[in-house]
Each structure stands twice: as C-alpha cells, then as structure tokens.
Design a protein around this motif. Sequence first.
Motif, PDB file in Angstrom:
ATOM      1  N   SER A  19       0.821  -1.207   0.000  1.00  0.00           N
ATOM      2  CA  SER A  19       0.000   0.000   0.000  1.00  0.00           C
ATOM      3  C   SER A  19       0.857   1.260   0.000  1.00  0.00           C
ATOM      4  N   ILE A  20       1.962   1.239   0.740  1.00  0.00           N
ATOM      5  CA  ILE A  20       2.828   2.419   0.832  1.00  0.00           C
ATOM      6  C   ILE A  20       3.367   2.813  -0.541  1.00  0.00           C
ATOM      7  N   ARG A  21       3.696   1.826  -1.371  1.00  0.00           N
ATOM      8  CA  ARG A  21       4.348   2.095  -2.649  1.00  0.00           C
ATOM      9  C   ARG A  21       3.419   2.728  -3.681  1.00  0.00           C
ATOM     10  N   ALA A  22       2.113   2.643  -3.487  1.00  0.00           N
ATOM     11  CA  ALA A  22       1.157   3.134  -4.485  1.00  0.00           C
ATOM     12  C   ALA A  22       0.416   4.344  -3.950  1.00  0.00           C
ATOM     13  N   ARG A  23       0.329   5.398  -4.787  1.00  0.00           N
ATOM     14  CA  ARG A  23      -0.450   6.563  -4.389  1.00  0.00           C
ATOM     15  C   ARG A  23      -1.937   6.335  -4.653  1.00  0.00           C
ATOM     16  N   ARG A  24      -2.264   5.287  -5.397  1.00  0.00           N
ATOM     17  CA  ARG A  24      -3.652   4.905  -5.648  1.00  0.00           C
ATOM     18  C   ARG A  24      -3.940   3.624  -4.871  1.00  0.00           C
ATOM     19  N   ARG A  25      -4.960   2.872  -5.269  1.00  0.00           N
ATOM     20  CA  ARG A  25      -5.209   1.576  -4.642  1.00  0.00           C
ATOM     21  C   ARG A  25      -3.992   0.676  -4.839  1.00  0.00           C
ATOM     22  N   PHE A  26      -3.740  -0.183  -3.873  1.00  0.00           N
ATOM     23  CA  PHE A  26      -2.560  -1.042  -3.992  1.00  0.00           C
ATOM     24  C   PHE A  26      -2.683  -2.004  -5.167  1.00  0.00           C
ATOM     25  N   THR A  27      -3.924  -2.197  -5.657  1.00  0.00           N
ATOM     26  CA  THR A  27      -4.146  -3.077  -6.810  1.00  0.00           C
ATOM     27  C   THR A  27      -3.951  -2.349  -8.141  1.00  0.00           C
ATOM     28  N   SER A  28      -3.659  -1.039  -8.101  1.00  0.00           N
ATOM     29  CA  SER A  28      -3.567  -0.262  -9.347  1.00  0.00           C
ATOM     30  C   SER A  28      -2.348  -0.636 -10.179  1.00  0.00           C
ATOM     31  N   SER A  29      -1.312  -1.169  -9.557  1.00  0.00           N
ATOM     32  CA  SER A  29      -0.127  -1.588 -10.311  1.00  0.00           C
ATOM     33  C   SER A  29       0.610  -2.678  -9.550  1.00  0.00           C
ATOM     34  N   ILE A  83      -7.411  -2.120   5.025  1.00  0.00           N
ATOM     35  CA  ILE A  83      -8.104  -1.005   5.691  1.00  0.00           C
ATOM     36  C   ILE A  83      -7.307   0.294   5.530  1.00  0.00           C
ATOM     37  N   THR A  84      -6.005   0.195   5.749  1.00  0.00           N
ATOM     38  CA  THR A  84      -5.143   1.374   5.639  1.00  0.00           C
ATOM     39  C   THR A  84      -5.125   1.916   4.218  1.00  0.00           C
ATOM     40  N   ASP A  85      -5.216   1.028   3.241  1.00  0.00           N
ATOM     41  CA  ASP A  85      -5.193   1.453   1.843  1.00  0.00           C
ATOM     42  C   ASP A  85      -6.371   2.369   1.528  1.00  0.00           C
ATOM     43  N   PHE A  86      -7.542   2.062   2.083  1.00  0.00           N
ATOM     44  CA  PHE A  86      -8.713   2.917   1.873  1.00  0.00           C
ATOM     45  C   PHE A  86      -8.512   4.283   2.525  1.00  0.00           C
ATOM     46  N   LEU A  87      -7.952   4.296   3.734  1.00  0.00           N
ATOM     47  CA  LEU A  87      -7.691   5.564   4.419  1.00  0.00           C
ATOM     48  C   LEU A  87      -6.667   6.401   3.651  1.00  0.00           C
ATOM     49  N   LYS A  88      -5.651   5.739   3.124  1.00  0.00           N
ATOM     50  CA  LYS A  88      -4.595   6.426   2.378  1.00  0.00           C
ATOM     51  C   LYS A  88      -5.153   7.132   1.150  1.00  0.00           C
ATOM     52  N   VAL A  89      -5.967   6.428   0.381  1.00  0.00           N
ATOM     53  CA  VAL A  89      -6.531   7.011  -0.840  1.00  0.00           C
ATOM     54  C   VAL A  89      -7.411   8.210  -0.503  1.00  0.00           C
TER      55      VAL A  89
END
Length: 498
Positions: free
Chosen positions: A422-432, A480-486
């Motif tokens: 999740s940290i590496r992506a500025r979008r959803r972690f599934t984006s790339s 969960i954190t990925d949603f908060l990050k976006v």
Amino acid sequence: MNVVCLDKTGTITKNELSVLTPLPYNNFSEKDVLYYASIASRLEDNDEIDNAIITGFKKNSDENKEEEYSVNKFIPFNPATKLSQSEAVINGKNVKIIKGFPERVVLTAKVSSDYVTKINKDIDELSSKGYRVIAVAINQDNNWKFVGLIPLSDRPREDSMKLISDLKQLGISVKMLTGDSVATAKEIAKEVGIGENILDVKELNGLDEKSLVELVKKSDGFAGVLPKDKYLVVKALQDAGFHVGMTGDGVNDAPALKQAEVGIAVSNATDVAKSAATIVLTSAGIEPIVNAVKESRDIFERIITYTIKKVTWMLQVAFFLSIAFVYLRFLVISALQLILMIFLNDIASIVISTDRESFSKNPDHWDAKVILYSAFIFAGMLLVNSTIIAYIGLTYFHLNHEEFGTMLFVSFIFSVNIMLLSIRARRRFTSSMPSKPVLLQIIGSVSIAAIMGYFGILMPSISIKLIALAAIMAIVFMIITDFLKVYIYKSETEFIDL
C-alpha cells in the motif's frame, strides 16, 4: 516543471535545411540568387544556413563560378543585426553582398516601396508553408540591388507532434521560441500541435511587468527571438508562478538556461551552455525531454515511497517498544531480533529503487504535510495491529517473554512488508504490480520470519496458529489502511492525480 520552452530548429524540426527554388528580382536569375548568397556564406563557420546555401548552389550550378571571385572580407551571421556580409571582387569589380533576414536586408539595401510590397507578399506566401526565408542583396558602385529570396525547408521531426502531445498529457505546457518570422513559426507550431498564438517577440518591448507576464503566459510561443529574449520569457513565466524548462545550445543561451529551473542543453550545445544547464541531452529532438520527465517522476515516486516507509517503520518500532516497555516492564524484543528486523527493513529500502509504480499524470511537488500524514496513518494502523497481536499473545496464548518476543518479531516483519504494497502506491494497492525485486523481497522477508519463528531459529519457536494470525492481521490492516490512504490523497489533489 510545468512549462517548457522549446527551440524550433533542431528540437522540433530536423535541423536539416534544404534550399528550394529561389525567387529572383531585378532581372537576376535563380542561379544568381544562390551564387551571390554562397559568396556571403562560409563552410568553416559550420552554420546550417550557410551550409545549405553552398550545397544548394553547388548542386544547381552548371558553371564553376567559384573561380570568378575572391573574398576580401567576411562577417559571419550576427544575431543582433541578423545579417552576414561579404566584400568580394567579382570579375574585377568590388561588390558588397548581404544575406539574412528579409526585413533587415530590405532595410539595409533601401529597397523601394514598390518592391517591398511584392517582397512581403512573397515572404508571407513562403512562410505560410513553413519555410524559412533568406534574402540577398548586392552593392556595386554604391548602388544597392535586391537579388532575391531563398526559401529553406526544415521539416518537423516525424515524432514531434506525438511527443508534444505526450508533454501536454503529462501536464506540461509547451511554448516554441524561434528566430524565424511569425508566419513561419505559426505554421510549424500549428503543424506539431503547439498552437497558433505565436507572437513577435517585439510585442514584449515597453510592457509593464504585469502586462508582460500575462502576454507570455497566454502565448504559445514567440518568433524573432534573440538569446536575450529567452531570458526575458523564462523570467516572465517564473513571475507567473511556473516552474520553467528551457532548451538552448549557444553561449548566449547560458543566462536563460541558468535562470530556468530546468535548463536543457541540446546534444550539439556549446560547453558554456552545457555547464549552465541542469540537463545535457545526448540525442536530438523532444524524445529525450519526454523520457527525462517520465524518469524523474518515477524517481520522485520512489523517493516518496522510501520516505513514507522509513518514517512509518521508525514510528511503529519506536512508539510500540517504548509503550510496551513502560507498560510490561521488560524489553519485548531482543537485541538480536531488533538487528534482524533492521537488516530485513534495509533490504526493503534498497529494492524500492527498482519499483515500477506508475507516476503522476501531472507535475509533482514535495508536500511534507501529506507525507507525514500518510506516515502517521500507516504507523498508527501498524501500532494498532501490533497491540492487538500482543494482547492476543499474552491473554489467550499465555506466551512467556521469549515467545512473546518471537511473536512480535514475526508480526513486525509481516505487517511492515505487507503494508509496503500500500505504501508504494499513491492509488489503490491493486492499481499496479510491484517490480519483481520488490515482490521477491516481500515474499522473502515474510518467509524468513515465518521459518525462523516456527522452527525457533535464533529465537524460541511459536505455533503455526500465531504465525497465521500475524499474516491475516497484516493483510486485513493493509487493506483497511489502503482505503484511508486514498482518502487522504484525494483531499490533496495537487499531491497526486487520481
């Protein structure tokens, strides 16, 4: 960089000038126009216009007229006067020849108003086709005669239109600067997709600072540009709030290259221009500039990832170990386990440089506030994860101090490495997808921690249930954190283009 000023010749165009059919005046022939123009040219100066004219003359001349004259004095092209001059003896007669920008030749040769009207009409017609136009005049017995016009073709590179479109899609405004006429510049700018609002640089003269900035900001470029004008354009764009890229090749371009945030010396630039520039291109055209933008944004994304990960890990370890020591009254992680954690974390930091997270479609900037927000969110969620794991281990599994340390070691390695997705992506972690080295590092670190924890290598062993629990918790908290990050990134639209 959110605006770039490109030289037309050699960057947008091929810089391969070819002479087209001259337009003679005053009963001169087409060959006469090239003949006199060649006398006012010199191969030794390596000037592209001189080279094209001499080549064109040799190609189209049936007679070897080179032996019929001798040059006594030659003044190469001067950007200030926009003329080159030659004093020669032709068939025993002293002749002065000038060659250069038509308006300067017309003015110097004192051409009559009747001819000026026709000359301007011919120039406009040639310029509308994208040709550069050179004029020639001779002075014999103190009598000036306008010899004719020479159209020169320098076509845009085949990829210029696409690459300029690529720059615009990357959020970078493109402006063209050229010493050519407005009509020629407009045609080339229109052909490659820059725009048609090309102005004569003389329109900047006498403007107050505010009006100058507004005019430069709204234009698609300028014609009739001298090196000193490039500095003026760069400074005006900076005053308008832009981060400016500027291409250049000559000694006189150095001030503009130095002033720009991104000075770009083209492949054939002088040493002075290269030393003043931020970037030195090794090949011609716009493609190296587009590649540099993409590569720099890739690097920027990796720097952000590295920074967020480093701050996150330091906050997680420092806060948790401190709070755990105060509350439990013993060191929950041994020195050896801490060293192993640092070692595995450093490997992760190294392989981040190989990641392939897609870059932003718009120019990025460093926003410490958003980066710190992100790091605190990641660290906060990791702390909650570690606290829950610690509570379960002590309350339900009744682990002793050594087993408790093993469980925390495994949990730390699992959580921080899985959170890296999740940290590496500025979008959803599934984006790339992460790069192969990053993915292998995550799998490797998690596997090493699981094996060491289960088999009790260098530490007491723990059950497979605890290892599975640590893995599940790490995955759940990462999602969960990925949603908060976006959500945080969406609220900062300038930081990331979603």
